[in-house]
Motif scaffolding. Structure first.
Motif, PDB file in Angstrom:
ATOM      1  N   ILE A 172       0.811  -1.221  -0.036  1.00  0.00           N
ATOM      2  CA  ILE A 172      -0.118  -0.088   0.113  1.00  0.00           C
ATOM      3  C   ILE A 172       0.769   1.248  -0.034  1.00  0.00           C
ATOM      4  CG2 ILE A 172      -1.583   1.307   1.184  1.00  0.00           C
ATOM      5  CD1 ILE A 172      -2.994  -1.094   2.449  1.00  0.00           C
ATOM      6  N   LYS A 269      -3.178   5.662   0.604  1.00  0.00           N
ATOM      7  CA  LYS A 269      -3.869   5.968  -0.894  1.00  0.00           C
ATOM      8  C   LYS A 269      -4.685   4.676  -1.029  1.00  0.00           C
ATOM      9  CE  LYS A 269       0.102   7.752  -3.389  1.00  0.00           C
ATOM     10  NZ  LYS A 269       0.722   7.774  -4.598  1.00  0.00           N
ATOM     11  N   ASN A 270      -4.781   3.689  -0.259  1.00  0.00           N
ATOM     12  CA  ASN A 270      -5.840   2.521  -0.213  1.00  0.00           C
ATOM     13  C   ASN A 270      -5.925   1.947   0.969  1.00  0.00           C
ATOM     14  OD1 ASN A 270      -6.337   2.324  -3.369  1.00  0.00           O
ATOM     15  ND2 ASN A 270      -4.430   1.685  -3.228  1.00  0.00           N
ATOM     16  N   LEU A 271      -7.067   1.545   1.633  1.00  0.00           N
ATOM     17  CA  LEU A 271      -7.342   0.883   2.962  1.00  0.00           C
ATOM     18  C   LEU A 271      -7.337  -0.539   2.941  1.00  0.00           C
ATOM     19  CD1 LEU A 271      -9.880   3.627   4.444  1.00  0.00           C
ATOM     20  CD2 LEU A 271      -7.389   3.596   4.362  1.00  0.00           C
ATOM     21  N   VAL A 272      -7.455  -1.061   1.833  1.00  0.00           N
ATOM     22  CA  VAL A 272      -7.394  -2.378   1.807  1.00  0.00           C
ATOM     23  C   VAL A 272      -6.413  -3.098   0.892  1.00  0.00           C
ATOM     24  CG1 VAL A 272      -8.925  -4.563   1.026  1.00  0.00           C
ATOM     25  CG2 VAL A 272      -9.986  -2.442   2.124  1.00  0.00           C
ATOM     26  N   CYS A 273      -5.564  -4.035   1.115  1.00  0.00           N
ATOM     27  CA  CYS A 273      -4.887  -4.666   0.266  1.00  0.00           C
ATOM     28  C   CYS A 273      -4.950  -6.357   0.709  1.00  0.00           C
ATOM     29  CB  CYS A 273      -3.473  -4.409   0.289  1.00  0.00           C
ATOM     30  SG  CYS A 273      -2.116  -5.143  -0.593  1.00  0.00           S
ATOM     31  N   TYR A 300     -15.571   5.562   8.358  1.00  0.00           N
ATOM     32  CA  TYR A 300     -15.322   4.512   6.956  1.00  0.00           C
ATOM     33  C   TYR A 300     -15.884   3.345   7.745  1.00  0.00           C
ATOM     34  CZ  TYR A 300     -12.065   7.696   4.869  1.00  0.00           C
ATOM     35  OH  TYR A 300     -11.450   8.814   4.228  1.00  0.00           O
TER      36      TYR A 300
END
Length: 300
Positions: A172, A269-273, A300
């Protein structure tokens, strides 16, 4: 050991999330890198819980007595010192329907409350004094290897701690910036003119906020440059300067405690990977004034 959700972190966001998941019937493993005897952080920080956040928390937790003890914040006043010698400019924020904006709650009180709530769930397993040393993605979940050699299989891994650089092993990207500032977090007591009003003044040295959490106690947060001469002042000198800035809002001011916090900005930049989710400060480390990151986590 198998759990549907595993959370690394023992902050407020992690504790709220563990309770929410457990209430829905999921099995949760909560990993704390703190010793069991040091579960509550010794800090004078506060959180400005918005009205929406308070309503959401009330829907999760049946016992909301803690929140009822704090005064409501009905308005926020902001003042800007003129740079040209003119009169200061001010602006006032309130709800058009005359509803409260939220409440300012001491972090230590909120943590104690959440610890009690966590204890009500048999499907929350807490591991104290540990941390993941390895995070392995699998097709059907995550395998965590802890530094004490314990292994945990989990469907979802929620990372809610900035410690031990676990995020470096996750794909991330972050937007990061050193703000080159320090936040002075000062707990004070005195005669507060209006405990239902939060105040912020934009001084030449940086923004200064007064956040009341009782009729005679408040948190003062002052963000200043890291090389500011104010950092060399002793507590008595500093309190005199603050008292002059806040004279319209608090008198007979006394300092209870004083802390310094380095300010850095970081935003994922993203909360999920894959099977990993970022939560709390690891997802958005923003200005610590009144713990706004917690409201983002709840949203969120």
């Amino acid at each position: 050991m198998k759990h549907e959700f595993t959370i690394f972190g023992f902050g407020i966001s992690a504790k709220i999330t563990s309770c929410l998941l457990a209430k829905e019937g999921f099995s949760v493993c909560l990993i704390s890198d703190k010793d069991q005897k040091k579960e509550i952080s010794k800090t004078n920080l506060v959180t400005f819980l918005s009205r929406g956040s308070l309503n959401y928390l009330s829907s999760i937790f049946p016992n909301t007595k803690l929140f009822e003890e704090y005064p409501t914040i009905d308005s926020i006043h902001c003042e800007l010192n003129s740079l040209r010698g003119n009169k200061p400019q001010s602006i006032k924020f309130n709800d058009e329907k005359k509803q409260n904006l939220g409440k300012i709650v001491k972090n230590t009180d909120l943590e104690k409350y959440l610890n009690e709530e966590i204890g009500q769930f048999s499907n929350i397993n807490i591991i104290h004094g540990s941390y993941p040393s390895m995070v392995v993605n699998k097709k059907d979940g995550i395998k965590l290897k802890l530094h004490n050699r314990e292994e945990i299989d989990s469907d979802i891994f929620i990372l809610s701690s900035t410690k031990n650089n676990i995020a470096d092993n996750i794909n991330i990207d972050f937007i990061k910036k050193d703000l080159e500032k320090v936040a002075l977090s000062i707990s004070v007591e005195g005669d507060i003119n209006n405990a239902n009003c939060a105040f912020q003044k934009f001084t030449p040295n940086g923004p200064l906020a007064l956040l009341p959490y009782s009729e005679n106690e408040a948190s003062v947060v002052w963000s200043i440059k890291r090389n500011s001469k104010l950092l060399n002042k002793d507590n008595e000198e500093l309190l005199q300067i603050i008292g002059k800035h806040l004279s319209k809002y608090i008198s007979s001011i006394k300092m209870i405690s004083n802390e310094k916090h380095k300010l850095q900005f970081a935003y994922a930049k993203n909360l999920v990977c894959k099977n990993t989710v970022l939560l709390g400060n690891i997802a958005h480390n923003i200005h610590p004034i009144a713990g706004q990151g917690l409201n983002l986590s709840i949203k969120y």
